[in-house]
Design an enzyme around this catalytic site. Structure first.
Site, PDB file in Angstrom:
ATOM      1  N   LYS A   1       0.853  -1.188   0.000  1.00 43.63           N
ATOM      2  CA  LYS A   1       0.000   0.000   0.000  1.00 43.63           C
ATOM      3  C   LYS A   1       0.888   1.237   0.000  1.00 43.63           C
ATOM      4  O   LYS A   1       1.652   1.465   0.934  1.00 43.63           O
ATOM      5  CB  LYS A   1      -0.913  -0.015   1.217  1.00 43.63           C
ATOM      6  CG  LYS A   1      -1.787   1.220   1.326  1.00 43.63           C
ATOM      7  CD  LYS A   1      -2.810   1.080   2.424  1.00 43.63           C
ATOM      8  CE  LYS A   1      -3.597   2.374   2.591  1.00 43.63           C
ATOM      9  NZ  LYS A   1      -4.570   2.273   3.689  1.00 43.63           N
TER      10      LYS A   1
ATOM     11  N   LYS B   1      -2.196  -1.591  -3.839  1.00 44.44           N
ATOM     12  CA  LYS B   1      -3.063  -0.412  -3.791  1.00 44.44           C
ATOM     13  C   LYS B   1      -2.231   0.851  -3.856  1.00 44.44           C
ATOM     14  O   LYS B   1      -1.241   0.918  -3.135  1.00 44.44           O
ATOM     15  CB  LYS B   1      -3.837  -0.469  -2.475  1.00 44.44           C
ATOM     16  CG  LYS B   1      -4.680   0.725  -2.177  1.00 44.44           C
ATOM     17  CD  LYS B   1      -5.321   0.563  -0.838  1.00 44.44           C
ATOM     18  CE  LYS B   1      -6.058   1.871  -0.545  1.00 44.44           C
ATOM     19  NZ  LYS B   1      -6.366   1.993   0.842  1.00 44.44           N
TER      20      LYS B   1
HETATM   21  C1  PBG Z   1      -7.591   3.220   5.558  1.00 44.42           C
HETATM   22  C2  PBG Z   1      -7.820   3.119   4.098  1.00 44.42           C
HETATM   23  C3  PBG Z   1      -7.630   4.086   3.105  1.00 44.42           C
HETATM   24  C4  PBG Z   1      -8.117   3.536   1.919  1.00 44.42           C
HETATM   25  C5  PBG Z   1      -8.543   2.253   2.214  1.00 44.42           C
HETATM   26  N1  PBG Z   1      -8.342   2.010   3.557  1.00 44.42           N
HETATM   27  C6  PBG Z   1      -7.140   5.482   3.178  1.00 44.42           C
HETATM   28  C7  PBG Z   1      -5.766   5.792   3.576  1.00 44.42           C
HETATM   29  O1  PBG Z   1      -4.899   4.939   3.762  1.00 44.42           O
HETATM   30  O2  PBG Z   1      -5.524   6.995   3.754  1.00 44.42           O
HETATM   31  C8  PBG Z   1      -8.168   4.232   0.587  1.00 44.42           C
HETATM   32  C9  PBG Z   1      -9.210   3.748  -0.366  1.00 44.42           C
HETATM   33  C10 PBG Z   1      -9.508   4.667  -1.494  1.00 44.42           C
HETATM   34  O3  PBG Z   1      -8.848   5.706  -1.704  1.00 44.42           O
HETATM   35  O4  PBG Z   1     -10.443   4.340  -2.226  1.00 44.42           O
HETATM   36  N2  PBG Z   1      -6.270   3.302   5.963  1.00 44.42           N
END
Ligand code: PBG
Length: 308
Positions: free
Chosen positions: A181, A234
């Site tokens: 991520k 992601k």
């Molecule tokens: C929580 C999380 C996030 C997303 C999914 N789980 C946001 C982040 O890490 O700031 C992002 C999903 C999206 O942008 O569609 N940590």
């Protein structure tokens, strides 16, 4: 006849934002077509998704209160726990996933607990956060979640959550790790939807540097070792090279998250008449699958499923 890749609704997971109240459907300004839904509306949405062939949802909670240590994250009466029970009740075969993270539940908006170092700087405190994440995952498992998906990016959380689940009799609950991520600007609209923008600083200390590809393989292999059942990369589109490399490196099912910013870009361009939405959505999802994703988390799930 010679097409190599075909996206079907079965490949898709629809993200849903659950808020308290009844009959609530708050539009998310930066994500046209996406809403914060109360539990009753979430069940209706799940039923509709199921009827067009989308077999899975992932739930994000918007709690009534927040505190410094994310206590509402493991509230058995909170929006996610209640929504899991209600969906399993109303649409029993739907695969219900839950996002496990603290950023929606902490008043500072970071994904973990905070600590001050001896120079007076505030940091996210990795190890004590693991216990809270495990409690959150257990709360979702008790409610009946099929899959828990930690997105916090703390080191060691996959192992901690797996041990907690196994120890409490939830060996059958699968763990989908947001293993790879990146610290991405493409999460902007999500933070509107979930109310989870950090009140100071950013997430670059725990999410990954967009410049790094080898590190993605290390992150993926660590999570396999710690007991993940599925992995995720992601965001999706700007990281298809990473997705392809992770696909080659591991044989677990692999998910990709077509995130909020990727959704918002297409929606905005389509609203201006600059892109043919249905066509670019199909192309986008096909490209993500071609690069190696088995599952795609996407806000386009329902529209795509309806269109085919
Ligand atoms: C929580 C999380 C996030 C997303 C999914 N789980 C946001 C982040 O890490 O700031 C992002 C999903 C999206 O942008 O569609 N940590």
């Amino acid at each position: 006849m010679v097409r190599e890749t075909e996206v079907t609704p079965r490949d898709l997971v629809a993200p849903l934002f659950v808020i308290h109240g009844r009959d609530v459907r708050n539009p998310v300004g930066s994500m046209p077509g996406v809403f914060q839904l109360s539990v009753d509306r979430v069940v209706a949405e799940a039923r509709e998704l199921w009827s067009v062939g989308v077999p899975s949802v992932i739930l994000f909670g918007i709690p009534e209160t927040k505190d410094a240590v994310g206590t509402p994250a493991f509230d058995d009466g909170g929006p996610v726990a209640r929504a899991v029970r209600a969906i399993k009740d109303g649409v029993p075969d739907m695969v219900v996933m839950t996002d496990v993270c603290l950023c929606e539940y902490t008043d500072h908006g970071h994904c973990g607990l905070l600590v001050k170092d001896r120079h007076g700087h505030t940091h996210v405190d990795n190890d004590p956060t693991l216990d809270v994440l495990a409690r959150e995952a257990l709360c979702h498992a008790r409610a009946g979640a099929d899959v828990v998906a930690p997105s916090d990016m703390m080191d060691g959380r996959v192992g901690a959550i797996r041990r907690a689940l196994d120890g409490e009799g939830f060996a059958d609950v699968a763990l989908l790790s947001y293993a790879v991520k990146y610290a991405s600007g493409f999460y902007g609209p999500f933070r509107d939807a979930a109310g989870s923008t950090p009140s100071f600083g950013d997430r670059r200390a725990y999410q990954m540097d967009p410049a790094n590809q080898r590190e993605a393989i290390r992150e993926a292999l660590l999570d396999v070792e710690e007991g993940a059942d599925m992995l995720m990369v992601k965001p999706a589109l700007p990281y298809l090279d990473v997705l392809a490399r992770v696909r080659d490196a591991v044989d677990l099912p692999l998910a990709a998250y077509n995130v909020s910013g990727e959704y918002a870009m297409i929606k905005a361009a389509a609203a201006n008449g600059w892109l043919d939405e249905a066509r670019v959505v199909r192309e986008t999802l096909t490209a993500i699958k071609r690069a190696g994703a088995d599952l795609i988390l996407t806000y386009f799930a329902k529209d795509f499923a309806r269109s085919i």
